[in-house]
Design a protein around this motif. Structure first.
Motif, short mmCIF file in Angstrom:
data_model
loop_
_atom_site.label_atom_id
_atom_site.label_comp_id
_atom_site.label_asym_id
_atom_site.label_seq_id
_atom_site.Cartn_x
_atom_site.Cartn_y
_atom_site.Cartn_z
N ASN A 1 11.85 32.01 21.90
CA ASN A 1 10.76 31.72 20.97
C ASN A 1 9.74 32.73 20.90
O ASN A 1 8.57 32.23 20.31
CB ASN A 1 10.21 30.18 21.24
CG ASN A 1 9.49 30.33 22.80
OD1 ASN A 1 9.60 31.41 23.43
ND2 ASN A 1 9.06 29.14 23.37
N ASP A 2 9.85 33.92 21.42
CA ASP A 2 8.76 34.76 21.20
C ASP A 2 9.36 36.46 20.89
O ASP A 2 10.60 36.57 21.88
CB ASP A 2 7.85 34.81 22.23
CG ASP A 2 6.72 35.87 22.16
OD1 ASP A 2 6.59 36.39 20.86
OD2 ASP A 2 6.23 36.26 23.15
N ASP B 1 13.61 29.77 11.27
CA ASP B 1 12.45 29.18 11.12
C ASP B 1 11.68 30.11 12.14
O ASP B 1 10.59 30.70 11.73
CB ASP B 1 12.34 27.85 11.53
CG ASP B 1 11.00 27.11 11.24
OD1 ASP B 1 10.38 27.61 10.52
OD2 ASP B 1 10.78 26.07 11.52
N ASP B 2 11.68 29.77 13.41
CA ASP B 2 10.69 30.43 14.55
C ASP B 2 11.52 30.84 16.05
O ASP B 2 10.66 31.07 16.84
CB ASP B 2 9.68 29.29 14.74
CG ASP B 2 10.32 28.07 15.15
OD1 ASP B 2 11.43 27.76 15.28
OD2 ASP B 2 9.46 27.08 15.76
N HIS B 3 12.73 30.71 16.04
CA HIS B 3 13.46 30.84 17.10
C HIS B 3 14.23 32.27 16.95
O HIS B 3 14.69 32.59 15.77
CB HIS B 3 14.30 29.82 17.67
CG HIS B 3 13.55 28.94 18.32
ND1 HIS B 3 12.66 27.90 17.45
CD2 HIS B 3 13.35 28.37 19.79
CE1 HIS B 3 11.91 26.92 18.40
NE2 HIS B 3 12.41 27.35 19.48
#
Length: 174
Positions: free
Chosen positions: A11-12, A140-142
């Protein structure tokens, strides 16, 4: 024959970069990395070869300026010479300063359009093609790293958990 791959989800992007470096250091083969945005330096961290698209862009620009030169010579000098604004139309060289904007625009036009076509063909992005994204969250965000599984599943899962993965799945690929 079916083989297994590991989907390690992060996730970063900084954690992903460290995980890619650790994965390569551990001699695992990274199949693909799916990200929601371009991650600077990821291609070098994965060990990918430099792109040759810039060479294509140059060649497409050369084609564009060649086509523009041929087109303007045939239209304005050979086929239908006209006296426009007092400019003589005896030779292409005499009129070339007036043709520079057209040559520039055709160079950019050819390079831009043919580069888009080349990119889509190289990426195998055809019209109406089904998405190959293995996890919707990567839009999206992963971040997802797909790694070929060699050896023990338990060891691999624990390795990727230790690299900072929030989720690790073993998937059978056909």
């Amino acid at each position: 024959m079916t083989n297994k791959v590991i989907h390690a989800i992060y996730n970063d992007d900084d954690v992903l970069m460290d995980a890619v470096k650790a994965t390569r250091a551990a001699h695992h083969h990274i199949e693909e990395v799916y990200t929601p945005f371009p991650v600077h330096g990821l291609d070098k961290a994965m060990g990918l070869a430099p792109t040759r698209l810039a060479i294509c862009a140059f060649l497409y620009g050369v084609c564009g300026i060649s086509f523009a030169t041929w087109m303007m010579n045939n239209i304005m000098i050979v086929d239908w010479p006209q006296d426009i604004g007092g400019k003589p139309s005896f030779s292409y060289i005499e009129n070339m300063p007036a043709f520079v904007p057209v040559m520039f625009e055709m160079t950019v036009f050819f390079a831009a359009h043919l580069m888009v076509i080349t990119f889509y063909m190289r990426s195998k992005l055809w019209p109406f093609k089904e998405a190959e994204n293995p996890d919707v969250r990567t839009t999206d965000d992963h971040f997802l790293m797909e790694v070929e599984l060699k050896g023990s599943e338990e060891e691999a899962v624990s390795f990727f958990k230790s690299t900072g993965a929030v989720e690790v799945k073993v998937i059978e690929k056909h």
